[in-house]
Design a protein around this motif. Structure first.
Motif, mmCIF file in Angstrom:
data_model
loop_
_atom_site.group_PDB
_atom_site.id
_atom_site.type_symbol
_atom_site.label_atom_id
_atom_site.label_comp_id
_atom_site.label_asym_id
_atom_site.label_seq_id
_atom_site.Cartn_x
_atom_site.Cartn_y
_atom_site.Cartn_z
ATOM 1 N N THR A 119 7.046 8.336 -5.942
ATOM 2 C CA THR A 119 7.000 6.940 -5.508
ATOM 3 C C THR A 119 7.850 6.741 -4.275
ATOM 4 O OG1 THR A 119 7.380 4.629 -6.163
ATOM 5 C CG2 THR A 119 8.939 6.254 -7.004
ATOM 6 N N GLN A 120 7.588 5.657 -3.572
ATOM 7 C CA GLN A 120 8.384 5.272 -2.416
ATOM 8 C C GLN A 120 9.391 4.187 -2.781
ATOM 9 O OE1 GLN A 120 4.271 5.264 -0.135
ATOM 10 N NE2 GLN A 120 5.904 4.822 1.330
ATOM 11 N N PHE A 121 9.347 3.746 -4.042
ATOM 12 C CA PHE A 121 10.204 2.630 -4.420
ATOM 13 C C PHE A 121 10.455 2.676 -5.921
ATOM 14 C CE2 PHE A 121 10.747 -2.294 -4.152
ATOM 15 C CZ PHE A 121 12.127 -2.138 -4.114
ATOM 16 N N ALA A 146 3.079 10.400 0.981
ATOM 17 C CA ALA A 146 3.057 9.027 0.489
ATOM 18 C C ALA A 146 2.524 8.118 1.597
ATOM 19 C CB ALA A 146 4.450 8.600 0.067
ATOM 20 N N PHE A 147 3.420 7.750 2.523
ATOM 21 C CA PHE A 147 3.051 7.015 3.732
ATOM 22 C C PHE A 147 2.268 5.757 3.428
ATOM 23 C CE2 PHE A 147 3.555 11.540 4.440
ATOM 24 C CZ PHE A 147 4.783 11.472 5.079
ATOM 25 N N GLY A 148 2.697 5.062 2.369
ATOM 26 C CA GLY A 148 2.091 3.804 1.967
ATOM 27 C C GLY A 148 1.349 3.903 0.646
ATOM 28 N N SER A 149 0.955 5.109 0.260
ATOM 29 C CA SER A 149 0.057 5.225 -0.904
ATOM 30 C C SER A 149 0.787 5.219 -2.235
ATOM 31 C CB SER A 149 -0.773 6.503 -0.798
ATOM 32 O OG SER A 149 0.046 7.659 -0.923
ATOM 33 N N MET A 203 -0.692 1.869 4.831
ATOM 34 C CA MET A 203 -1.111 3.221 5.210
ATOM 35 C C MET A 203 -0.708 3.523 6.640
ATOM 36 S SD MET A 203 -4.795 5.083 4.897
ATOM 37 C CE MET A 203 -5.025 6.730 5.557
ATOM 38 N N ARG A 204 0.148 4.524 6.814
ATOM 39 C CA ARG A 204 0.452 5.128 8.115
ATOM 40 C C ARG A 204 0.549 4.120 9.261
ATOM 41 N NH1 ARG A 204 -4.433 9.478 7.967
ATOM 42 N NH2 ARG A 204 -4.037 10.353 5.919
ATOM 43 N N GLY A 205 1.632 3.369 9.251
ATOM 44 C CA GLY A 205 1.843 2.435 10.357
ATOM 45 C C GLY A 205 1.138 1.111 10.174
ATOM 46 N N THR A 246 11.367 3.289 0.539
ATOM 47 C CA THR A 246 11.111 4.317 1.532
ATOM 48 C C THR A 246 9.781 3.983 2.196
ATOM 49 O OG1 THR A 246 12.338 5.859 0.177
ATOM 50 C CG2 THR A 246 10.952 6.813 1.882
ATOM 51 N N VAL A 247 9.832 3.000 3.057
ATOM 52 C CA VAL A 247 8.627 2.514 3.747
ATOM 53 C C VAL A 247 9.000 2.124 5.167
ATOM 54 C CG1 VAL A 247 7.625 1.563 1.623
ATOM 55 C CG2 VAL A 247 9.019 0.103 3.065
ATOM 56 N N GLY A 248 7.976 1.886 5.962
ATOM 57 C CA GLY A 248 8.181 1.279 7.268
ATOM 58 C C GLY A 248 9.081 2.075 8.201
ATOM 59 N N SER A 249 9.133 3.384 8.037
ATOM 60 C CA SER A 249 9.941 4.232 8.926
ATOM 61 C C SER A 249 11.395 3.778 8.977
ATOM 62 C CB SER A 249 9.353 4.248 10.346
ATOM 63 O OG SER A 249 8.040 4.737 10.334
ATOM 64 N N GLY A 279 9.082 7.537 12.242
ATOM 65 C CA GLY A 279 8.000 8.325 11.639
ATOM 66 C C GLY A 279 6.618 7.843 12.016
ATOM 67 N N GLU A 280 6.408 6.542 11.926
ATOM 68 C CA GLU A 280 5.066 6.007 12.139
ATOM 69 C C GLU A 280 4.775 5.696 13.599
ATOM 70 O OE1 GLU A 280 4.108 3.458 8.230
ATOM 71 O OE2 GLU A 280 6.177 3.426 8.835
ATOM 72 N N LEU A 281 5.813 5.715 14.430
ATOM 73 C CA LEU A 281 5.621 5.440 15.861
ATOM 74 C C LEU A 281 4.581 6.371 16.467
ATOM 75 C CD1 LEU A 281 6.560 4.091 18.539
ATOM 76 C CD2 LEU A 281 8.361 5.835 18.656
HETATM 77 MO MO1 MOS Z 1 4.622 3.078 5.124
HETATM 78 S S1 MOS Z 1 2.651 2.608 5.489
HETATM 79 O O1 MOS Z 1 5.430 1.560 5.049
HETATM 80 O O2 MOS Z 1 4.765 4.061 3.767
#
Ligand code: MOS
Length: 771
Positions: free
Chosen positions: A225-227, A274-277, A382-384, A539-542, A737-739
């Motif tokens: 998970t990212q959270f 992960a990257f949003g998923s 998802m990715r940015g 762990t989101v949004g770079s 990361g997403e830049l």
């Molecule tokens: Mo990112 S799309 O906030 O994992």
């Protein structure tokens, strides 16, 4: 369940490629299979038993479930449970903070269908093979589907509604000046529409979870998970643990000093992409529901097709960009209208206007976002999120304007360089985009190309094209907490419930703590990804280094301060009597003027009863800043196109990025490279095909969902342009990361235009669009 990476086996590897760039501390474990992901769990980790669960998904999008016949499935030897909406525990309502459908649509609570691929049953058996066999025997019958369902934007256009907030709260409607009037009056105009396909994450690791209830009614789940805290709150709410505070208030709780805890524990040691998923996924609830009824631990791993409907994805987007410019190419008006696909449930709408509202200076600016709720699962992060799509449209339109005015595409960007943030007028915390343009252009040979469209050919006859675009991604920071403890052995343990999603957090945080404490890397151990640890944020949004890193920095500084205070007042120390600010700590040694020194280990060993332990909470302002805070970059693409088949090969991608201070160039370079590959996939390959009759994602396998492979990616060059962003963040870092994904699709599309004269406005750019 926290692995110890303080003495990594990769110490035997060749020298590090760049100073300040430790290799990934967990890399050796990942490559050798020692790293344990949730799907790898075996019974030895759950007290000797671990049943397997398999989800049964709907083969119809709308209507109702008339009956579920589980008799044949239940009769197989080893089957413990077939969970359906009739037998599943009732869940309490939950609130998802991230717009995920789990907040609107709890699984197995009634007979209503919302989308194709919805969970309609869960089969639990003693082995995975039995659970799979049994799942295939579950017979579901449905009522007739609803006749007016909409699965694509084209079908659902009539459902469009204005969106007030996008992403995590940015405005969906922006107006600065009089954009319509200014556009109409502008001597040069571009008015273009763009369509971008839905596509899915396809992380190597699918969704997975291990759920175990203990004898006291407590619940522990292991999942990627990212959270972790967010997932724990959802579980606490859904299973009625009496959690009073809902998620937004969790942050307030933490900041108020009340440690978050109830009888739910979420552990996320490893996350394989992960990257949003990966957060607030439906299976988060399914496995604990099943385990509650069987009374035994359950492991549930989605199959690839299920990740297409039970995890978020990037929805279809339709955009219109209007640019009005004067004769010199200076923008007088930028208008951006967007229609985005939303799910039948889930509130998520991608923040698509980042580029149009923040990249170029213009006196008149309009953003108008609409969303149409389709009868599909919910698009999500998802990715940015929307930035790559918004930048594809804006940067393609700007390229068109440049060619219309016979201006160099790089020159038109410099003429519209935003010295302050366009939608707010704020000063930037830092912005080295000019250097990015210059260094990227030099590296790719931009000024040596023949700017004439269709003029360049390789020796083998392929058409050659150069294109460029600007990259942008917001620099965000959320509250986070960290604890640092220096023990009697002179080694430190750092704790924060942040997440390793493949981006290198373990390495970056360990390195940051070691550098701040003045200890060798191998004397610092990180514990992460567990709700028993201090709140680490999302762990989101770079923003992992910005959020969690700030807390680690502060806690480690406090520890060092306490350590130095201790030695100067400790009569037994050679440093006794010195002033703390005369001392520096390097490589595990405190050194004073005149060469007096003592090792941290020796000083700590004299007081084994008193480790030094500090906690810090940072980011209380929730990201608000008096500065415009964005990371920028310049993407350049060189493509070759076969003049007969129109096959496109990306020969080269050069990205020059200004992302504040770079803590670990090796990690950052790898992240940006990966992010640019995402952009290449978006430009040329990635597309989820929807069956417009049934709502079924058709290419829901790794065989048919195309993603870039090594053959698609010829040569990627990452240039890191360092910035001093210390007035933006205590570490001077930005979100990186997403830049890298933003602007890539436009740079490739612009290069294809330069090579062929064909302006392709829909993604992915497949052969048929060029023929
Ligand atoms: Mo990112 S799309 O906030 O994992």
């Amino acid at each position: 369940m926290v692995s110890d990476y303080s003495s990594p086996a990769n110490a035997k590897l060749p020298p590090l490629p760049a100073p300040g760039s430790p290799r990934r501390l967990e890399g050796h474990d990942k490559l050798t299979g020692r790293a344990r992901y949730a799907g790898d769990f075996t019974a030895d980790l759950t007290g000797g038993v671990l049943d397997a669960a398999v989800v049964v998904t709907s083969t119809q999008a709308t209507g109702r479930i008339l009956s579920i016949d589980a008799r044949a499935a239940s009769q197989l030897t080893g089957v413990r449970l077939v969970l359906t909406h009739e037998t599943a525990p009732r869940l309490h309502s939950v609130m998802a903070t991230n717009g995920a459908e789990i907040g609107d649509l709890l699984p197995l609570q009634d007979d209503k269908l919302h989308y194709y691929g919805q969970a309609v049953a869960v089969v639990v058996a003693d082995t995975l093979a039995t659970a799979r066999d049994a799942a295939a025997l579950v017979q579901v019958t449905y009522s007739a589907p609803e006749p007016d369902a909409a699965f694509t934007l084209a079908q659902g256009r009539g459902r469009a509604q204005d969106v007030k907030k996008v992403g995590a709260g940015d405005p969906g409607q922006v107006q600065v000046g009089h954009p319509e009037k200014a556009f109409a009056a502008a001597p040069h105009q571009v008015d273009m529409t763009f369509d971008t396909a839905a596509h899915h994450h396809n992380a190597m690791e699918p969704g997975a979870i291990v759920a175990a209830w203990d004898a006291d009614g407590g619940l522990t789940v292991h999942l990627p998970t990212q959270f972790s805290y967010g997932d724990a709150v959802i579980l606490g709410e859904a299973f009625g643990f009496g959690l009073k505070e809902r998620l937004p208030n969790i942050v307030a709780q933490v900041l108020g000093g009340i440690e978050f805890h109830h009888k739910v524990r979420v552990v996320s040691t490893m996350t394989g992409g992960a990257f949003g998923s990966k957060n607030a996924n439906v299976h988060l609830l399914l496995a604990p529901m099943a385990a509650k009824l069987t009374g035994r631990p359950v492991k549930l791993v989605l199959d690839r097709a299920q990740t297409f409907t039970l995890m978020p994805f990037r929805g279809e987007m339709h955009q219109r960009i209007r640019l009005g410019a004067d004769a010199e190419g200076r923008l007088q008006a930028v208008l951006h209208d967007a229609l985005l696909a939303k799910g039948t449930a889930g509130q998520f709408v991608a923040p698509i206007g980042e580029g149009t509202t923040k990249v170029y200076a213009t006196p008149n600016l309009g953003l108008h976002v609409q969303a149409a709720a389709l009868d599909t699962n919910a698009p999500g992060w998802m990715r940015g999120p929307g930035a790559p799509n918004g930048q594809f449209a804006l940067e393609s339109a700007l390229d068109t304007l440049a060619h219309q005015l016979d201006l160099d595409p790089l020159e038109i960007r410099l003429r519209n360089y935003a010295e302050t943030e366009p939608d707010t007028g704020k000063e930037w915390s830092s912005k080295a985009l000019r250097e990015c343009y210059a260094q990227g252009a030099a590296r790719v040979g931009w000024h040596h190309r023949n700017p004439q469209v269709g003029s360049m050919r390789a020796a083998n006859g392929r058409l050659i094209g150069y294109g460029m675009a600007t990259a942008i991604y917001p620099t965000l920071q959320l509250p986070a907490r960290a604890r640092v403890e220096l023990g009697a052995d002179g080694r430190a343990v750092v704790q924060t419930a942040n997440h390793e999603i493949g981006q290198g957090m373990i390495t970056a945080f360990t390195q940051l703590a070691a550098e701040t404490l003045g200890l060798p890397l191998e004397h610092v151990r990180l514990e992460w990804g567990d709700t028993r640890l201090p709140y680490g944020g999302m762990t989101v949004g770079s923003m992992t280094t910005l959020s969690g890193g700030a807390a680690i920095l502060e806690a480690a500084q406090q520890v060092q301060k306490a350590l130095l205070k201790r030695v100067v007042t400790d009569k037994a120390s050679p440093l006794h009597g010195l002033a703390p600010d005369e001392l520096r700590v390097e490589n595990g040694h405190m050194v004073g003027p005149g060469g007096a020194s003592e090792s941290v280990a020796a000083a700590m060993a004299r007081h084994p009863e008193a480790p030094i332990r500090e906690e810090a909470t940072t980011g209380r302002t929730m990201g608000h800043s008096s500065y415009g805070r964005e990371a920028f970059g310049a993407e350049f693409a060189v493509v070759s196109v076969d003049p007969d088949t129109m096959h496109v090969q990306v020969e080269r991608l050069v990205g020059a990025f200004a992302g504040g201070r770079i803590l670990n160039p090796l990690l950052v370079r790898s992240q940006l490279m990966g992010s640019m590959v995402w952009g290449l996939g978006q430009a040329l390959l990635e597309q989820s095909e929807m069956d417009e009759r049934t709502g079924h994602w058709l290419n829901d396998s790794l065989g048919e969902a195309l993603v870039p492979t090594n053959a698609d990616v010829a040569d990627i060059d990452v240039i890191l342009v360092e910035e001093d962003d210390s007035r933006g963040h205590p570490l001077g870092v930005k979100g990186l990361g997403e830049l890298g994904i933003t602007g890539v699709a436009a740079a490739i599309a612009n290069a294809i235009y330069h090579a062929t004269g064909q302006r392709i406005t829909s993604l992915p750019i497949t052969l048929d669009k060029l023929l």
